[in-house]
Design a protein around this motif. Structure first.
Motif, PDB file in Angstrom:
ATOM      1  N   LEU A  69      71.903  -0.293 -30.274  1.00 31.25           N
ATOM      2  CA  LEU A  69      71.825  -1.759 -30.323  1.00 31.25           C
ATOM      3  C   LEU A  69      72.798  -2.393 -29.333  1.00 31.25           C
ATOM      4  O   LEU A  69      72.456  -3.364 -28.657  1.00 31.25           O
ATOM      5  N   ASP A  74      72.742  -6.126 -28.168  1.00 34.65           N
ATOM      6  CA  ASP A  74      72.970  -6.711 -29.492  1.00 34.65           C
ATOM      7  C   ASP A  74      74.357  -6.338 -30.010  1.00 34.65           C
ATOM      8  O   ASP A  74      74.518  -5.877 -31.136  1.00 34.65           O
ATOM      9  N   PHE A  77      75.981  -8.439 -33.328  1.00 36.38           N
ATOM     10  CA  PHE A  77      75.556  -7.984 -34.646  1.00 36.38           C
ATOM     11  C   PHE A  77      76.246  -6.669 -34.997  1.00 36.38           C
ATOM     12  O   PHE A  77      76.759  -6.503 -36.104  1.00 36.38           O
ATOM     13  N   SER A  78      76.260  -5.742 -34.064  1.00 31.76           N
ATOM     14  CA  SER A  78      76.877  -4.431 -34.308  1.00 31.76           C
ATOM     15  C   SER A  78      78.347  -4.561 -34.655  1.00 31.76           C
ATOM     16  O   SER A  78      78.850  -3.891 -35.565  1.00 31.76           O
ATOM     17  N   ARG A 126      68.215  -3.815 -39.242  1.00 29.15           N
ATOM     18  CA  ARG A 126      68.241  -4.529 -37.966  1.00 29.15           C
ATOM     19  C   ARG A 126      67.258  -3.923 -36.969  1.00 29.15           C
ATOM     20  O   ARG A 126      66.523  -4.639 -36.286  1.00 29.15           O
ATOM     21  N   TRP A 132      66.568  -7.618 -32.507  1.00 31.99           N
ATOM     22  CA  TRP A 132      67.467  -7.150 -31.447  1.00 31.99           C
ATOM     23  C   TRP A 132      66.759  -7.072 -30.095  1.00 31.99           C
ATOM     24  O   TRP A 132      67.399  -7.038 -29.056  1.00 31.99           O
ATOM     25  N   LYS A 135      67.566  -9.841 -27.453  1.00 31.08           N
ATOM     26  CA  LYS A 135      68.941  -9.996 -26.960  1.00 31.08           C
ATOM     27  C   LYS A 135      69.037  -9.626 -25.494  1.00 31.08           C
ATOM     28  O   LYS A 135      68.335  -8.837 -24.971  1.00 31.08           O
TER      29      LYS A 135
END
Length: 135
Positions: A69, A74, A77-78, A126, A132, A135
């Protein structure tokens, strides 16, 4: 793209499982190289057995998808999930298990397994959501 992330986690899980299956029978020999005290030896052995179960089952699902990710852009978020899972799982659950319930150091390791499960769940959700990809 989504299926590659999940497949990488499965490959990693197989590699970790093979490693654990090879090294677990050697734990007494490996531990003897470090000369732990008689009091510490059962604690260390218990913690390593907990890790031997958690690593092939949970670790790859908790750590491979966030790397993918992040590489896909992304990272926010991670990062947020990693920090929240750290505090909710490893610190909070580890504290409760180790000190409140009296499990000691193995309780911290069980809390770490809880964190890994939380991370694995959130990152799987996710990846499956496809959000994702934007992104």
């Amino acid at each position: 793209p989504r299926r590659y992330c999940i497949n990488l986690a499965q490959v990693g899980r197989l590699i970790m499982l093979a490693t654990v299956l090879i090294l677990t029978p050697l734990l007494p020999l490996i531990l003897s190289l470090f000369h732990p005290s008689e009091q510490a030896l059962p604690i260390v052995h218990t913690c390593l057995l907990i890790a031997s179960i958690g690593i092939p089952l949970i670790w790859c699902a908790a750590y491979v998808p966030p790397m993918a990710l992040r590489a896909a852009g992304d990272a926010n978020f991670s990062t947020v999930v990693s920090v929240v899972a750290l505090f909710a799982g490893r610190i909070t659950v580890g504290y409760v298990l180790a000190l409140v319930l009296g499990l000691g150091v193995p309780g911290v390791w069980l809390g770490m397994m809880g964190e890994w499960m939380l991370r694995a769940l959130l990152f799987r959700l996710r990846v499956r959501s496809d959000r994702w990809l934007n992104k």
